[in-house]
Design a protein around this motif. Structure first.
Motif, PDB file in Angstrom:
ATOM      1  N   MET A 106       0.937  -1.374  -0.076  1.00  0.00           N
ATOM      2  CA  MET A 106      -0.050  -0.056  -0.067  1.00  0.00           C
ATOM      3  C   MET A 106       0.949   1.439   0.074  1.00  0.00           C
ATOM      4  O   MET A 106       0.525   1.986  -0.795  1.00  0.00           O
ATOM      5  N   ASP A 107       1.868   1.376   0.966  1.00  0.00           N
ATOM      6  CA  ASP A 107       2.765   2.528   1.007  1.00  0.00           C
ATOM      7  C   ASP A 107       3.463   2.762  -0.224  1.00  0.00           C
ATOM      8  O   ASP A 107       3.634   3.833  -0.854  1.00  0.00           O
TER       9      ASP A 107
ATOM     10  N   LEU B 215      -7.033   3.014  -1.964  1.00  0.00           N
ATOM     11  CA  LEU B 215      -5.858   3.083  -0.684  1.00  0.00           C
ATOM     12  C   LEU B 215      -6.637   3.829   0.308  1.00  0.00           C
ATOM     13  O   LEU B 215      -6.381   3.555   1.258  1.00  0.00           O
ATOM     14  N   ARG B 216      -7.322   4.849   0.149  1.00  0.00           N
ATOM     15  CA  ARG B 216      -8.085   5.830   0.925  1.00  0.00           C
ATOM     16  C   ARG B 216      -8.965   4.884   1.873  1.00  0.00           C
ATOM     17  O   ARG B 216      -9.154   5.289   3.158  1.00  0.00           O
TER      18      ARG B 216
ATOM     19  N   VAL C  14      -8.696   1.722   2.642  1.00  0.00           N
ATOM     20  CA  VAL C  14      -8.118   1.152   3.564  1.00  0.00           C
ATOM     21  C   VAL C  14      -7.229   2.147   4.873  1.00  0.00           C
ATOM     22  O   VAL C  14      -7.007   1.650   5.934  1.00  0.00           O
ATOM     23  N   LYS C  15      -6.892   3.221   4.409  1.00  0.00           N
ATOM     24  CA  LYS C  15      -6.009   4.296   5.409  1.00  0.00           C
ATOM     25  C   LYS C  15      -6.807   5.597   5.452  1.00  0.00           C
ATOM     26  O   LYS C  15      -6.406   6.536   4.954  1.00  0.00           O
ATOM     27  N   ARG C  16      -7.975   5.583   6.074  1.00  0.00           N
ATOM     28  CA  ARG C  16      -8.715   6.626   5.915  1.00  0.00           C
ATOM     29  C   ARG C  16      -8.173   7.766   6.985  1.00  0.00           C
ATOM     30  O   ARG C  16      -8.512   9.107   6.505  1.00  0.00           O
ATOM     31  N   SER C  17      -7.346   7.625   7.819  1.00  0.00           N
ATOM     32  CA  SER C  17      -6.789   8.421   8.788  1.00  0.00           C
ATOM     33  C   SER C  17      -5.516   9.324   8.230  1.00  0.00           C
ATOM     34  O   SER C  17      -4.907   9.947   8.977  1.00  0.00           O
ATOM     35  N   ASP C  18      -5.025   8.748   7.027  1.00  0.00           N
ATOM     36  CA  ASP C  18      -3.688   9.165   6.354  1.00  0.00           C
ATOM     37  C   ASP C  18      -4.120  10.622   5.785  1.00  0.00           C
ATOM     38  O   ASP C  18      -4.922  10.548   4.828  1.00  0.00           O
TER      39      ASP C  18
END
Length: 391
Positions: free
Chosen positions: A340-341, A371-372, A374-378
């Protein structure tokens, strides 16, 4: 995420410094007052669209490089599409003399080709209608040897305009521009221009997801292409094989994809990386298409894309659009592999290389949305998703 005047001013100042220009130099080159430039760079004044266009032209960048947010670029491009359509509506009907003499038109077409390769779509869209009109008028009034050259100029102009239409989803207009290229080919009497047009025509099959038919069309174009005896003919045939490999991948025909990729690899080893008849071809372009083919074949082939990226990165002297495409497709492979990163980093590199191309690419938008989720807090990822229109 919308820009503040301060953000725009900082980008203008940074571009100016990179070009070793003073504010006075920029004022003279852009015909924008020195006081206005000082105010913009301090963030106390906001440039109008006309002023921003003038500054961007003086700095030799697309206006999208100076602003964030997609509304301005998208609005300008979509606003230009009806004018592009009108310019080619009566393409076979003579319409008087061109406004530009042949040398001036040739220079303008070369600029348009450069903007296409650099993914400067808003800059290209604004100029395309008048450029198409002049290219058509020049062809209709050309005599003797000049007619073939005028037909080649028209084909290059139509291809540049097609890049705008296709990237922004105007597929019917794109297909009409491809047909205009094919019409120009009949008057250019240049078999290699036919090969280039067949390469571009593939967009029509990709848009319709008619991959098997597209593959047959490309294979017929390979058969009709002149023998690969010089750099131009080698590049024309190699580019067709690269394109055929990608389309074969979309058609889930792994054997054909690998066969065409192998043919392209053999030909790429015979010429230096360069732009041939408006198409980049050579060893670097071949590597980019290796990734593209792997992604086209699907998630089961992701390791092929990752292996290429582990050993090689696109050099900066490649066209911006092609570098951006590499990282967009690599991001998809990385996403499928659970990296992901890495996928987000690739999308950011794609944006740096060609922001308009990245923002309008459906895969880039889809993968950003994934991606978002999966990683909503980024926060950085959220800002990127807002920029690309994924949320």
């Amino acid at each position: 995420m919308a820009d503040t005047p301060g953000h725009v001013g900082k980008r203008i100042a940074a571009r100016r410094h990179a070009r070793r220009m003073t504010q006075a130099d920029l004022s003279r080159a852009s015909f924008v007052s020195l006081s206005m430039i000082r105010g913009i760079e301090r963030g106390v004044r906001s440039p109008s669209d006309k002023t921003l266009d003038s500054l961007a032209a003086a700095l030799d960048v697309d206006p999208s490089r100076l602003v964030n947010g997609n509304s301005r670029t998208s609005g300008r491009v979509h606003g230009a599409l009806p004018h592009i359509s009108a310019a080619i509506a009566g393409y076979d009907i003579p319409d008087g003399p061109a406004a530009r003499k042949l040398p001036e038109l040739t220079s303008a077409v070369n600029d348009a080709v450069s903007w296409r390769l650099g993914a400067q779509y808003s800059r290209l869209a604004v100029q395309a209608p008048a450029l198409l009109g002049d290219a058509l008028r020049t062809l209709h009034t050309a005599k003797g040897r000049q007619q073939k050259g005028a037909a080649q100029l028209l084909a290059s102009t139509a291809r540049a305009a097609d890049a705008v239409a296709y990237k922004f989803g105007a597929y019917d207009l794109s297909a009409r521009l491809v047909e205009l290229m094919r019409w120009a080919c009949t008057q250019a009497e240049d078999p290699l221009l036919n090969a280039t047009t067949a390469y571009v025509r593939t967009e029509t099959f990709l848009a319709a997801r008619s991959y098997a038919v597209g593959l047959r069309a490309l294979e017929a174009a390979v058969d009709a292409a002149p023998p690969p005896t010089d750099p131009r003919s080698i590049a024309a045939r190699g580019a067709l094989h690269m394109r055929a490999a990608v389309v074969a991948g979309r058609a889930e025909n792994e054997t054909a994809a690998d066969t065409h990729l192998a043919e392209a690899e053999t030909l790429a080893a015979l010429v230096p990386e360069d732009i041939y008849d408006g198409t980049a071809f050579g060893p670097s372009s071949l590597r980019i298409h290796q990734v593209s083919v792997a992604v086209s074949l699907g998630a089961a082939h992701v390791s092929r894309a990752l292996d290429v990226a582990q050993e090689w990165k696109p050099p900066r002297d490649l066209p911006s659009e092609r570098r951006s495409a590499f990282y967009i497709e690599l991001a998809r492979a990385q996403l499928w592999a659970g990296l992901m990163d890495d996928a987000f980093e690739s999308l950011k590199v794609a944006r740096t290389a060609a922001p308009q191309h990245t923002r309008e690419h459906p895969w880039a938008r889809e993968d950003t949305a994934t991606l978002r989720r999966v990683k909503r807090s980024d926060e950085e990822l959220t800002a990127f998703a807002e920029w690309i229109g994924a949320i």
